[in-house]
Write a protein that holds these residues in place. Structure first.
Motif, PDB file in Angstrom:
ATOM      1  N   HIS A 566       0.866  -1.215  -0.042  1.00  0.00           N
ATOM      2  CA  HIS A 566      -0.023  -0.024  -0.124  1.00  0.00           C
ATOM      3  C   HIS A 566       0.737   1.315  -0.039  1.00  0.00           C
ATOM      4  N   GLY A 567       0.189   2.375  -0.264  1.00  0.00           N
ATOM      5  CA  GLY A 567       0.898   3.777  -0.612  1.00  0.00           C
ATOM      6  C   GLY A 567       1.686   4.126   0.713  1.00  0.00           C
ATOM      7  N   LYS A 568       1.394   3.727   1.953  1.00  0.00           N
ATOM      8  CA  LYS A 568       1.968   4.134   2.979  1.00  0.00           C
ATOM      9  C   LYS A 568       3.361   3.461   3.326  1.00  0.00           C
ATOM     10  N   MET A 569       3.725   2.409   2.499  1.00  0.00           N
ATOM     11  CA  MET A 569       4.796   1.665   2.756  1.00  0.00           C
ATOM     12  C   MET A 569       6.066   2.629   2.257  1.00  0.00           C
ATOM     13  N   LYS A 570       7.231   2.166   2.796  1.00  0.00           N
ATOM     14  CA  LYS A 570       8.372   3.086   2.219  1.00  0.00           C
ATOM     15  C   LYS A 570       8.905   2.468   0.785  1.00  0.00           C
ATOM     16  N   PRO A 571       9.378   3.426  -0.142  1.00  0.00           N
ATOM     17  CA  PRO A 571       9.671   2.692  -1.530  1.00  0.00           C
ATOM     18  C   PRO A 571      10.538   1.514  -1.656  1.00  0.00           C
ATOM     19  N   ALA A 572      11.429   1.430  -0.551  1.00  0.00           N
ATOM     20  CA  ALA A 572      12.346   0.346  -0.518  1.00  0.00           C
ATOM     21  C   ALA A 572      11.375  -0.899  -0.180  1.00  0.00           C
ATOM     22  N   GLU A 573      10.592  -0.772   0.724  1.00  0.00           N
ATOM     23  CA  GLU A 573       9.841  -1.973   1.046  1.00  0.00           C
ATOM     24  C   GLU A 573       8.870  -2.405  -0.131  1.00  0.00           C
ATOM     25  N   LYS A 574       8.180  -1.582  -0.790  1.00  0.00           N
ATOM     26  CA  LYS A 574       7.331  -1.644  -1.987  1.00  0.00           C
ATOM     27  C   LYS A 574       8.280  -2.343  -2.836  1.00  0.00           C
ATOM     28  N   GLU A 575       9.300  -1.955  -3.434  1.00  0.00           N
ATOM     29  CA  GLU A 575      10.237  -2.479  -4.259  1.00  0.00           C
ATOM     30  C   GLU A 575      10.485  -4.090  -3.927  1.00  0.00           C
ATOM     31  N   ARG A 576      11.063  -4.221  -2.565  1.00  0.00           N
ATOM     32  CA  ARG A 576      11.185  -5.685  -2.263  1.00  0.00           C
ATOM     33  C   ARG A 576      10.180  -6.502  -2.486  1.00  0.00           C
ATOM     34  N   ILE A 577       8.929  -6.146  -2.039  1.00  0.00           N
ATOM     35  CA  ILE A 577       7.682  -6.910  -2.467  1.00  0.00           C
ATOM     36  C   ILE A 577       7.445  -7.196  -3.667  1.00  0.00           C
ATOM     37  N   MET A 578       7.739  -6.106  -4.569  1.00  0.00           N
ATOM     38  CA  MET A 578       7.408  -6.475  -6.040  1.00  0.00           C
ATOM     39  C   MET A 578       8.448  -7.245  -6.520  1.00  0.00           C
TER      40      MET A 578
END
Ligand code: ADP
Ligand code: MG
Length: 735
Positions: A566-578
Motif C-alpha cells: 500500500h501507499g504508506k509503505m516505504k519505497p524500498a519495502e514496496k520494491e522488495r515486495i514487487m
C-alpha cells in the motif's frame, strides 16, 4: 465605496467569518462572488393554489398563502426541533412542517404572507408540506422579485456555514448593484459569431435564470470562455516555445536498422510509425513536444530507447524521468539492456541510489561522483525520479527529456532542467492513459500526438469476467488452481468511503441533494483544495486493507503466500515486495489502487478487483493491463457488491472492449468529465470540464483562439481578455 474589486470581508452582510468560509471556494472579491455560479437549479417556477397542491402527494410544489398558526414542537422521539404551521389561501389550507429550524417560529409570524416550495408528504394525521423553502411576500399572487421560491432557484455548492439560501441572499443585491460594471471579456467578433449572451446578462441569467433555456445559454457562453482561455493559454505557450531552439539530431538510418535487427521481436507497425515521427522531430531545431500514447504493454519503452539512441549518437545527453523508484529501476534495466551493444553509458539516480551501467556492468557510485560524471558528459542517459530536477544535478549537454507517466510535468520543469542555457531540450512524454480527443486538444493542446494503437502480436487477450456474489467460491477455486501452476495473482482492494467523505476529503464543497456525479460542483471560482484529512483517509484505507488481508489469508487462501502493498509503505519495502512477487516468492499480492503503473510481472495472470464498481473504466483498464504480459492466458475478475444497472453497464463495457480509447470515451459518456484522469487535479474549472465532453465546442474554441493569436499574439487589442487570461493562469499555477 464598494466596487467589484472590494474584498468580500468589507461587504456589510458578509463580514470576516463568512469571508473566511468563502475563501475556501477561492472567493475573495465581490467579482469572485458574482462569478460563483450555481451547481444546479430547483424548479419552483410554477406557483399553484393550495387546493391543487393537496392533490400532488409526493411532488414538489410551490404555493402562496397566509400563516394562520405557527409554533415550535418536538418530534415524538424528541430528537429534533420541529416547527409546525398552517397556511391558507382563498379556498384551502395546508399544514407545514419544518425540522431543526426553531428560529422560524420567530422569523415567520401569524398573518404573514409566505411563498413556500417543498414536497407534499403524508403522515398519520394527513397531508403536509415537508420542510419547504420559504420567503415572505406582501400578498398572494406576488411573483416579482422572488429569490428562494416561486422561480427557478439556484442551488450552489455549499460548505459548512455557507448555505445556498445565504448565497442567494448575498449575491442578489450585489448583482443589482454591480452586474452592470462587469466588463465584457470575450472579443466582440466572437460574441457576434456565436450569438453569445453578453457577459452581464449571462452572469445574471446563470444566477437567476428567467427560464431554463436562458440558463443554458448563459452556461454555454461560460463553457466556451473557459475552454477558450485554456486554448489561448496552451497556444501562447506553444508559440513561445517555437521561438526557442533545440539541438538538431539527424537520424542515422543504418544505426536504427542495427538496433531493430538486434531486438528479439519485430516492431509493430504502430511502433515504427511513432518512432519515425519522433526521430524526424528530433532532426529539427524546433523543440519537439510530443506525447506518445499507447495502451499498457504496447511497447513504448523501445520507441523511447530509439529516440535516446539517436540523440546520444549525435553527442548529447538524455534525461528519462519516471514517477516511482520501482519504475526507474525497471527502466534502467530495460534501457541498459536494449542499448548494451551501442557503447552507451546509462546512469540511474533516485533519492538514495546512484548507479552506472557501462561496458555491460552495473556499478553503484556515490552521488557526488555521479553528478560529476553527468556534468562532464561521462553519462549519456540518466534515468531517475524527480530527483533529476533537483539542485546539484547538472547536465553538460541535455538534448532530450523523456517522461513516463508524468502528466503534470510542464513547460516550467523543462525550463528548470536547462537552467540558463540557450538551447532547450526536446520533450517526449509517454502515457498509457488514453486521452480523449477533446482533452488532447485542450489540456495537452501544446503537444503533438503519436499513438501506438496496436499490441505486439504475441499477446493473448485478457479474459474479463464479472463475478456475481454467488460465483465468488468458484472464482477463488480457479485462482487456487492457477497459483498451483506457478502463476501470480493481483488483488486490488478499493478505498471504502462514502460519497460525502470523498468530497470532504478532497476539500470539495458538498451540496445536499447532489448526485454522485463529481464534476458539477460549483463554479470556476472553485479550486480543488486538498485538505489534511486526505492522510486520514489513507490511514483508513490501510486499515480496510489489513482486514481484507486477514480474511483472505486466514479464510480463503490459507495455504497460499499473500502479501500486502500500500501507499504508506516505504519505497524500498514496496520494491522488495514487487521483486519477490516477480520472482514467484509471493502468490497473491493484495494492494490498494496505488500500485505502481507499468510494473512488469509477466508471471502474473490474474487481476482480481474487489468492489470493481467503485473504479472508473479507465482505471480498471489500467489494472487489467498489469496482467496479460506474457503468452499465457490471463484473466481479469471484476467482483462487485452493487449490482445497479449503471455499474453493470460500465463493467460490461470493460468485458466487451480491450481498447483503452474506447473505454475512456465510454467513461466520459457514462460518468461525465470527472472521470478524466489528470483533469480532476489540474485546476480546470468545472464549466470547462463540462465543455470537455463536447468535441465541437473544443474545436470551435481552438479555432477561435488560433485566429485571435495570429492577429494579435500579445492580445494588445483585447485588454479584458488579457486580464482574464492572466487571472486564469494564476489559478492554474496555484494548483
Ligand atoms: P508500455 O507501453 O506499457 O511501457 P513496455 O514498453 O513496457 O510497454 O513493453 C511491454 C513488453 O512488451 C516489454 O517486455 C517489451 O519488451 C515487449 N515488447 C515491446 N514491443 C514489442 C513487440 N513489437 N513485440 C513483442 N514484444 C514487444
Ligand atoms: Mg511503460
Amino acid at each position: 465605496m464598494i466596487s467589484l474589486e472590494t474584498k468580500i470581508e468589507e461587504v456589510p452582510k458578509i463580514g470576516l467569518a463568512y469571508a473566511k468560509r468563502l475563501k475556501k471556494f477561492g472567493i475573495k472579491t465581490v467579482q469572485d462572488l458574482l462569478f460563483y455560479f450555481p451547481a444546479r437549479y430547483d424548479d419552483f417556477s410554477e406557483i399553484i393554489s393550495i387546493k391543487q397542491a393537496r392533490q400532488r402527494l409526493g411532488q414538489t410544489v410551490c404555493v402562496q398563502g397566509q400563516i394562520t398558526e405557527i409554533k415550535n414542537t418536538n418530534t415524538f422521539k424528541k430528537f429534533m426541533a420541529m416547527t409546525e404551521a398552517i397556511i391558507q389561501d382563498d379556498n384551502a389550507e395546508i399544514k407545514v412542517i419544518w425540522f431543526n429550524q426553531p428560529y422560524l417560529a420567530k422569523t415567520l409570524r401569524e398573518n404573514d404572507f409566505v411563498c413556500l416550495a417543498g414536497k407534499i408528504s403524508f403522515y398519520k394525521e394527513g397531508i403536509y408540506l415537508n420542510n419547504p423553502s420559504y420567503e415572505r411576500i406582501n400578498e398572494i399572487g406576488e411573483n416579482e422579485e422572488l429569490t428562494h421560491t416561486g422561480r427557478i432557484v439556484p442551488v450552489y455548492s455549499e460548505t459548512r456555514g455557507v448555505t445556498s439560501r445565504w448565497l442567494r441572499y448575498v449575491i442578489k443585491p450585489l448583482l443589482y448593484r454591480f452586474c452592470e460594471q462587469i466588463q465584457e471579456s470575450l472579443p466582440p467578433e466572437i460574441i457576434k459569431k456565436y450569438k453569445f449572451l453578453p457577459i452581464q446578462e449571462a452572469v445574471w441569467q446563470l444566477h437567476f435564470p428567467s427560464t431554463f433555456p436562458h440558463a443554458d445559454a448563459a452556461k454555454s457562453r461560460f463553457s466556451f470562455e473557459e475552454l477558450f482561455l485554456i486554448q489561448l493559454n496552451v497556444l501562447k505557450e506553444k508559440m513561445k516555445l517555437m521561438l526557442k531552439k533545440s539541438p538538431a539530431c539527424p537520424m542515422d538510418a543504418n544505426l536504427m536498422k542495427k538496433f531493430t535487427d538486434l531486438l528479439p521481436f519485430q516492431l509493430t507497425d504502430s511502433q515504427k510509425k511513432c518512432a519515425f515521427s519522433i526521430l524526424k522531430d528530433l532532426e529539427k531545431t524546433v523543440p519537439m513536444s510530443r506525447l506518445l500514447e499507447g495502451d499498457v504493454g504496447s511497447g513504448k519503452t523501445v520507441v523511447a530507447a530509439m529516440a535516446a539512441l539517436s540523440v546520444v549518437k549525435n553527442g548529447h545527453q538524455i534525461a528519462f524521468m519516471a514517477p516511482t523508484e520501482i519504475l526507474v529501476k525497471q527502466h534502467f534495466k530495460t534501457v541498459s539492456d536494449l542499448l548494451k551493444n551501442f557503447d552507451i553509458k546509462v546512469g540511474m539516480l533516485t533519492g538514495k541510489d546512484a548507479r552506472i551501467f557501462k561496458e555491460n556492468e552495473t556499478t553503484e557510485v556515490s552521488k557526488k561522483s555521479f553528478n560529476g560524471d553527468l556534468e562532464n558528459g561521462q553519462i549519456d542517459i540518466i534515468i531517475g525520479t524527480h530527483s533529476l530536477i533537483q539542485k546539484g544535478v547538472n547536465f553538460k549537454d541535455l538534448a532530450l527529456v523523456i517522461l513516463d507517466e508524468q502528466h503534470r510535468f510542464g513547460v516550467e520543469q523543462r525550463d528548470h532542467l536547462i537552467k540558463n542555457k540557450k538551447l532547450v531540450p526536446h520533450l517526449l512524454s509517454m502515457t498509457a492513459t488514453p486521452i480523449p480527443r477533446t482533452l488532447a486538444l485542450t489540456v495537452y493542446g501544446d503537444l503533438d500526438l503519436s499513438l501506438i494503437d496496436e499490441m505486439p502480436k504475441n499477446r493473448k487477450k485478457v479474459k474479463t469476467i464479472i463475478v456475481e456474489p454467488s460465483q465468488r467460491k468458484e472464482a477463488y477455486e480457479f485462482i487456487k488452481k492457477e497459483v498451483s501452476e506457478g502463476k501470480g495473482v493481483f488483488v486490488i482492494y478499493p478505498k471504502i468511503e462514502s460519497v460525502a467523505t470523498k468530497a470532504e476529503a478532497a476539500g470539495r464543497p458538498t451540496s445536499r441533494g447532489m448526485s454522485d456525479v463529481p464534476a458539477t460542483s460549483g463554479s470556476f471560482a472553485v479550486q480543488n483544495y486538498f485538505t489534511p484529512s486526505l492522510s486520514q483517509l489513507a490511514i483508513n484505507e490501510v486499515k480496510a486493507l489489513k482486514e481484507e488481508y486477514e480474511r483472505l489469508s486466514k479464510e480463503i487462501f490459507s495455504d497460499l503466500r499473500i502479501t500486502m502493498l500500500h501507499g504508506k509503505m516505504k519505497p524500498a519495502e514496496k520494491e522488495r515486495i514487487m521483486l519477490d512477487f516477480k520472482k514467484g516468492e509471493i502468490d497473491i499480492l493484495l494492494s490498494t489502487s496505488v500500485i505502481e503503473v507499468g510494473v512488469d510481472v509477466p508471471r502474473a495472470t490474474i487481476m482480481m478487483i474487489e468492489g470493481a464498481e467503485r473504479f472508473g473504466l479507465s482505471q480498471l483498464h489500467q489494472f487489467r493491463g498489469r496482467v496479460g504480459r506474457s503468452d499465457m492466458q490471463s484473466y481479469c475478475f471484476l467482483f462487485t457488491t452493487d449490482p445497479s444497472m449503471l455499474n453493470r453497464k460500465r463493467l460490461k463495457a470493460l468485458v466487451e472492449s480491450n481498447n483503452g480509447f474506447e473505454l475512456a470515451e465510454k467513461d466520459l459518456e457514462i460518468r461525465g468529465p470527472g472521470s478524466l484522469y489528470g483533469t480532476v487535479q489540474s485546476g480546470i474549472p468545472d464549466m470547462a470540464m463540462q465543455g470537455l465532453t463536447n468535441i465541437f465546442l473544443v474545436e470551435k474554441t481552438r479555432a477561435s483562439a488560433k485566429e485571435i493569436l495570429e492577429k494579435d499574439p500579445e492580445l494588445k487589442n483585447y485588454p479584458m481578455l488579457h486580464e482574464r487570461l492572466k487571472q486564469f493562469q494564476q489559478r492554474i499555477h496555484f494548483e
